[in-house]
Design an enzyme around this catalytic site. Sequence first.
Site, PDB file in Angstrom:
ATOM      1  N   ARG A  73      -4.423 -13.401 -30.929  1.00 40.94           N
ATOM      2  CA  ARG A  73      -4.114 -13.572 -29.810  1.00 40.94           C
ATOM      3  C   ARG A  73      -2.781 -12.917 -29.174  1.00 40.94           C
ATOM      4  NH1 ARG A  73      -4.049 -19.603 -28.477  1.00 40.94           N
ATOM      5  NH2 ARG A  73      -5.583 -20.773 -28.400  1.00 40.94           N
TER       6      ARG A  73
ATOM      7  N   ARG B 148      -0.596 -13.018 -23.175  1.00 41.83           N
ATOM      8  CA  ARG B 148       0.977 -13.405 -22.516  1.00 41.83           C
ATOM      9  C   ARG B 148       2.480 -13.126 -23.001  1.00 41.83           C
ATOM     10  NH1 ARG B 148      -1.046 -19.399 -20.279  1.00 41.83           N
ATOM     11  NH2 ARG B 148      -1.507 -19.200 -22.402  1.00 41.83           N
TER      12      ARG B 148
ATOM     13  N   ARG C 277      -3.240  -8.550 -16.058  1.00 45.75           N
ATOM     14  CA  ARG C 277      -3.733  -9.227 -15.845  1.00 45.75           C
ATOM     15  C   ARG C 277      -4.029 -10.002 -14.210  1.00 45.75           C
ATOM     16  NH1 ARG C 277      -6.886 -13.094 -14.037  1.00 45.75           N
ATOM     17  NH2 ARG C 277      -7.049 -15.129 -14.482  1.00 45.75           N
TER      18      ARG C 277
ATOM     19  N   ASP D 264     -13.416 -13.163 -24.639  1.00 50.99           N
ATOM     20  CA  ASP D 264     -13.351 -15.021 -24.556  1.00 50.99           C
ATOM     21  C   ASP D 264     -14.110 -15.920 -25.843  1.00 50.99           C
ATOM     22  OD1 ASP D 264     -13.125 -18.078 -23.727  1.00 50.99           O
ATOM     23  OD2 ASP D 264     -10.893 -17.407 -23.987  1.00 50.99           O
TER      24      ASP D 264
ATOM     25  N   TYR E  46     -16.574 -27.434 -25.678  1.00 53.41           N
ATOM     26  CA  TYR E  46     -16.419 -27.322 -24.519  1.00 53.41           C
ATOM     27  C   TYR E  46     -17.616 -27.717 -23.070  1.00 53.41           C
ATOM     28  CZ  TYR E  46     -11.808 -24.936 -25.910  1.00 53.41           C
ATOM     29  OH  TYR E  46     -11.067 -23.546 -26.637  1.00 53.41           O
TER      30      TYR E  46
END
Length: 344
Positions: A28, A32, A41, A78, A153
């Site tokens: 990552r 952010r 973003r 992703d 998921y």
Amino acid sequence: MSDTKMMKSVLAVLSGERRDPPPVWLMRQAGRYLDEYRQVRSQAKNFIDFCLSPDLAVEVTLQPIRRFGFDAAILFADILLVPMALGRDVRFVAGEGPQLDPLAPEEIDTMSVGDVEGILGPVGETVSRLTRELPAETTLIGFAGSPWTVATYMIEGGGSKDRMKARALAWSHPERFDALMDRLAEATVRYLVMQAKSGAEVLKLFDSWAEGMSVPLFERAVLRPTKAIVDGLRAEGVTVPVIGFARGCGSMLPRYARETGVTAVALDQGVDPAWADAVLPAGMPVQGQLDPAALLAGGEALDNETRRIISAWQSRPHIFNLGHGITPEVPVAHVERLMAAIRQ
């Protein structure tokens, strides 16, 4: 001069050579915690659009390379792009994370792999452009989620603390569950072949939820599908190294390393280096395993943990990384301090 001495540092380590200091990148690393990431973003209407917009994905992949000089860049994408390509509705809700319509057992029977390469074609374009824009010494890593983690998921409808519904489905509908693993493995092979053909020099498989599983379930949900992916890649002529990350797999690590065909294993912070060094195949490269909380803490604690990990892997090819992804709260100065500690 030997061939490995002329190789990019990450590729040299994955070929079995030790480098001192070890090459480094962070899971990552495009994220952010960087102001420039948040600015880019904001240009996308949603997270899926962000991942499938080559202009934006290339830019955020390059940002941490420009700022920190990491030895590898990992494609910005992703793991849930694959279920989206399989026709599942995938949504990213601010403050809540990914949400999907929970997959019912009977839906597995009609699920088709479909046109993975076509739907995810923009990812291939991103990889191709990165091969031209990255510094010559920087290794480009492509990736996908492993079938079990992606399936959790899909079955749970989002993130889950214990993956109870997914585990229960594996026991209550074994044939359907195994069929789901097979379809996800096939789709993942096709997705990763596309990445490799577009220029990815390394591929990584993320099984982020491999923890807390019984041996029979681990064999069905992790070992068998991962081996199917690696075998499928090799059958398609893909020869690039594959890093496998079965986070939290504990005592199943030796079997994962020996039975799946991965080139190297990424380790989370909970793995004892002395134990892992003793049970892993001789010479197998490892990646990891700084606690992300130590990076968040910074200061002498970060320095000490960095030195400990480098020292712990002196006898084996090692790529420095985190035990899981960098968190949004990490100050940029802490990453700069980490890079100085490694390279000094």
